[in-house]
Design an enzyme around this catalytic site. Structure first.
Site, short mmCIF file in Angstrom:
data_model
loop_
_atom_site.label_atom_id
_atom_site.label_comp_id
_atom_site.label_asym_id
_atom_site.label_seq_id
_atom_site.Cartn_x
_atom_site.Cartn_y
_atom_site.Cartn_z
N GLU A 187 35.45 36.63 39.88
CA GLU A 187 35.57 35.06 41.07
C GLU A 187 35.88 34.70 42.77
OE1 GLU A 187 39.71 35.25 40.71
OE2 GLU A 187 38.61 36.62 41.76
N GLU A 245 37.61 37.90 43.69
CA GLU A 245 37.32 39.07 44.24
C GLU A 245 37.08 39.97 43.75
OE1 GLU A 245 34.02 38.76 47.88
OE2 GLU A 245 36.45 38.21 48.67
#
Length: 737
Positions: free
Chosen positions: A467, A470
């Protein structure tokens, strides 16, 4: 404001002062005997990482002929200088040293109070003043780049306020071809030349450091063994005046000579060869600082003049000035060879400063580029926004339609992760820019089709391998928002190109995901509320399950996913996937404020997620790689860009005053030179102690282009009373029913 007059400023390099009665423009210590030259000993020298990420200025011309960018250090002098691309450092630092004639030498920034100011409200022209703390001397430097060539110019003034013979030196640490380790040096007349043979990724490069008046004593040496600063520190004199070095950790030192006016000009020129760099330094010096600075400022004046006037939501002169600087910082982040490639930041925070070649903040990220381009479009730089989209589609997009986690400015992927919001946000940008031509549609179709067919380890979209923060996989509300919005925008572009079948597929998938987004990401059994609230993500699409995962970045282990929240869920509202008054959205705001809110004297700021460890250690020292999970050695701090996202939510909820209030909170985090940071201090250790004031910049990436972009975008949204970048087709389908 025009830069037609020389300005008192700090020299590029380390300032050394010698104390014997003499005018401020005098040369070296009386009786100093030049030592033999020859090859410097001590190879290869000590490798030191890039300087801290706390920049107080970014300087580059608006012209593409001047392929050089410099950063101004908050503590004094220059940090990284980039050439020939915005992702390739060519110098680690350039500083000043002062020798006192009694055997002492000191770095200017260590002996002085340093102040960085923006000289001109409509150009990125910065001046640094170094005021010696006992009032003995003052040094100032003004920094520009030559619009006609890749040359940095510094107008340096030194004034002694007590009797003494002060000698000023510039100390330069090259890092040509994006490597600190392979530079060789030599003296050519009164000029210091450096070369690096380059690598497969970064071409050979050279630099030439020259002065007007011409430098006095010069030396090439290896850092920590035979460099000029090490030499000067011993006895205040430049004894080892070495004329050559082999390849290694090169440091070059030169004695400044001043005109009777007390001024000197330092030129740092670059080129693919030493001859080109030498010619560039001579040409820029011959033109003179005042003429070059005037042309430099004129370029920025023209750029600012073609933008829209600052929006009415900016109620103070200070906010309007920050807005102008933010627009210029975004423009300065663009590469001049690979147009449309805007880097995330010209800094390398914390452990990333050890990277060689340099690290991830110097790269191009699809998500950050969306933020930059969407803001540039609102500010009036539609050409820059369209170049960004062209870069995304023509250089960064992969043949399968996906986008790399990040890339160099030429589009070469660097990190290997996959984040599905980075696949779909370019589609949203294309829609915002009104791009529906056949060429754009070909790229949009590849991205949308990749999303629909994506699967990994038995998981299918909207599940994402990473997401936006990271370090986690799963069902993320923010990622799903971008995926849904991207598909709806893709459907509209498909219809414009006569592809009703693709449009139908995209909308059917978007509708199915929108109908299930809460089922994947909203818990009703979590510890923070008896009412439904959004989670940062779920690993399994079951938000009421006590599935656990490790937070990462030294955060706790085996954390129940229902205990991890994140303000990023507001992307569902910003992109039109859910209405602002959705009960789960409203309740999650209360949860976020209680769990992640950081009170300061300027108002509330927010952490990016529960238990976040992406920030300094608890003693204030830098974040690092490889810290043990569960150790909680590092702590994530508050992110001002989240105030922009909260402000956009407030506007979507028709509370424009609350949205405008977030503008002031972002502006309150500004550092020297009007640079906005990635993070600010809060109350976790060492927050609240001396030097760690809540709401002030940490040592995180500064400037961060995303933060500057968010300030611009919120300013326009506040003035319009609506979220201008929100795709209307998405909101009409889901949020206005």
């Amino acid at each position: 404001m025009s830069l037609l007059r020389p300005l008192i400023a700090g020299a590029v390099g380390t300032l050394l002062v010698s104390g014997v009665a003499a005018p401020a423009w005098a040369g070296g210590p009386a009786g100093a005997t030049p030592h033999p030259g020859g090859a410097a000993p001590g190879a290869p020298g000590i490798d030191e990482q890039y300087l801290p990420a706390t920049k107080s200025g970014v300087v580059t011309s608006t012209t593409t002929a001047s392929r050089v960018w410099l950063t101004v250090q908050r503590t004094g002098g220059l940090g990284e200088v980039f050439y020939p691309t915005a992702d390739a450092p060519a110098a680690r630092t350039t500083q000043f040293v002062v020798a006192d004639g009694h055997g002492g030498a000191v770095r200017a920034e260590q002996a002085a109070d340093v102040r960085t100011t923006l000289v001109d409200r409509a150009s990125l022209t910065y001046r640094q003043s170094f005021a010696e703390r006992h009032g003995r001397w003052r040094l100032t430097a003004t920094y520009v780049t030559d619009p006609a060539r890749p040359t940095v110019l510094a107008d340096v003034t030194f004034k002694a306020r007590t009797h003494g013979r002060y000698t000023v030196y510039v100390v330069h640490d090259p890092a040509l071809a994006n490597s600190r380790k392979g530079d060789s040096g030599r003296t050519v007349g009164h000029t210091l030349v450096a070369n690096d043979a380059g690598s497969a990724a970064y071409p050979a490069a050279a630099s030439a450091l020259a002065g007007s008046p011409a430098f006095g004593a010069t030396s090439n040496g290896f850092r920590g063994t035979s460099d000029g600063w090490t030499d000067l520190l011993a006895d205040g004199r430049l004894d080892g005046r070495y004329t050559t070095t082999t390849a290694g950790n090169l440091v070059q030192t030169a004695q400044l000579r001043f005109r009777r006016s007390g001024h000197a000009t330092v030129a740092l020129a670059f080129g693919p060869s030493a001859n080109v760099a030498l010619a560039g330094s001579r040409t820029s010096l011959r033109a003179g600082f005042a003429a070059v600075a005037h042309r430099y400022a004129s370029g920025w004046h023209a750029y600012v003049a073609h933008l829209r006037r600052p929006p009415s939501s900016l109620r103070s002169a200070a906010q309007r000035q920050l807005y102008r600087v933010s627009a210029m910082v975004l423009a300065a982040s663009e590469d001049k060879t690979y147009r449309g490639a805007y880097v995330a930041s010209p800094s390398s925070p914390w452990a990333f400063g050890r990277d060689d070649p340099s690290g991830p903040y110097h790269l191009v990220w699809s998500r950050d580029l969306y933020q930059i381009a969407s803001s540039l479009a609102l500010a009036g730089d539609t050409a820059g926004a369209n170049r960004a989209l062209d870069f995304l589609f023509d250089r960064q997009q992969k043949p399968d339609g996906s986008f790399p986690q990040n890339s160099r400015v030429d589009g070469t992927p660097v990190w290997g992760g996959l984040q599905l919001d980075e696949v779909t946000l370019p589609i949203v940008l294309a829609h915002q820019l009104g791009r529906s031509d056949a060429g754009t549609w070909a790229h949009v179709r590849r991205a949308a089709d990749f999303l629909l067919s994506f699967s990994q380890d038995g998981n299918r979209a909207p599940w994402s391998p990473q997401e936006r923060w990271e370090n986690q996989s799963g069902y993320s509300p923010a990622t799903i928002a971008a995926e849904i919005a991207g598909l709806v925008c893709a459907a509209e572009i498909a219809r414009a190109n006569g592809d009703a079948s693709s449009a139908h597929r995209y909308l059917a998938t978007a509708d199915a995901w929108q109908a299930r987004v809460k089922a994947w990401t909203v818990t009703t059994t979590g510890p923070y509320s008896t009412r439904p609230y959004f989670l940062r993500l779920t690993k399994d699409g079951n938000p009421n399950a006590g599935t656990t995962y490790n937070i990462g970045d030294s955060g706790p282990t085996n954390v129940d996913q229902r205990a991890v929240v994140d303000p990023s869920f507001l992307e569902l509202v910003r992109l039109g996937v859910l209405p602002a008054r959705d009960p789960a959205v409203v309740n999650t705001l209360r949860v976020i404020d209680r769990q992640l809110g950081v009170p300061t004297r300027h108002g509330l700021y927010w952490h990016r997620a529960s238990f976040d460890g992406y920030g300094e250690k608890v003693d204030g020292s830098p974040w690092d790689f490889g810290l043990p999970d569960g150790s909680r050695i590092t702590r994530g701090r508050a992110w001002p860009l989240l105030n922009g996202e909260r402000g956009e939510y407030s506007i979507a909820a028709r509370d424009v005053a609350a949205g405008r209030a977030q503008l002031a909170r972002i502006a309150a985090t500004v550092g020297p030179g009007l640079m906005l940071p990635e993070q600010v201090w809060e109350l976790q250790p060492p927050g609240g102690t001396d030097g760690f004031v809540p709401g002030t910049p940490t040592t995180s990436a500064t400037p961060l282009a995303w933060t500057h972009a968010q300030f611009i975008r919120l300013a326009w949204d506040s003035a319009a009373g609506r979220v201008l970048e929100q795709p209307r087709s998405v909101a009409a389908r889901y949020a206005r029913g």
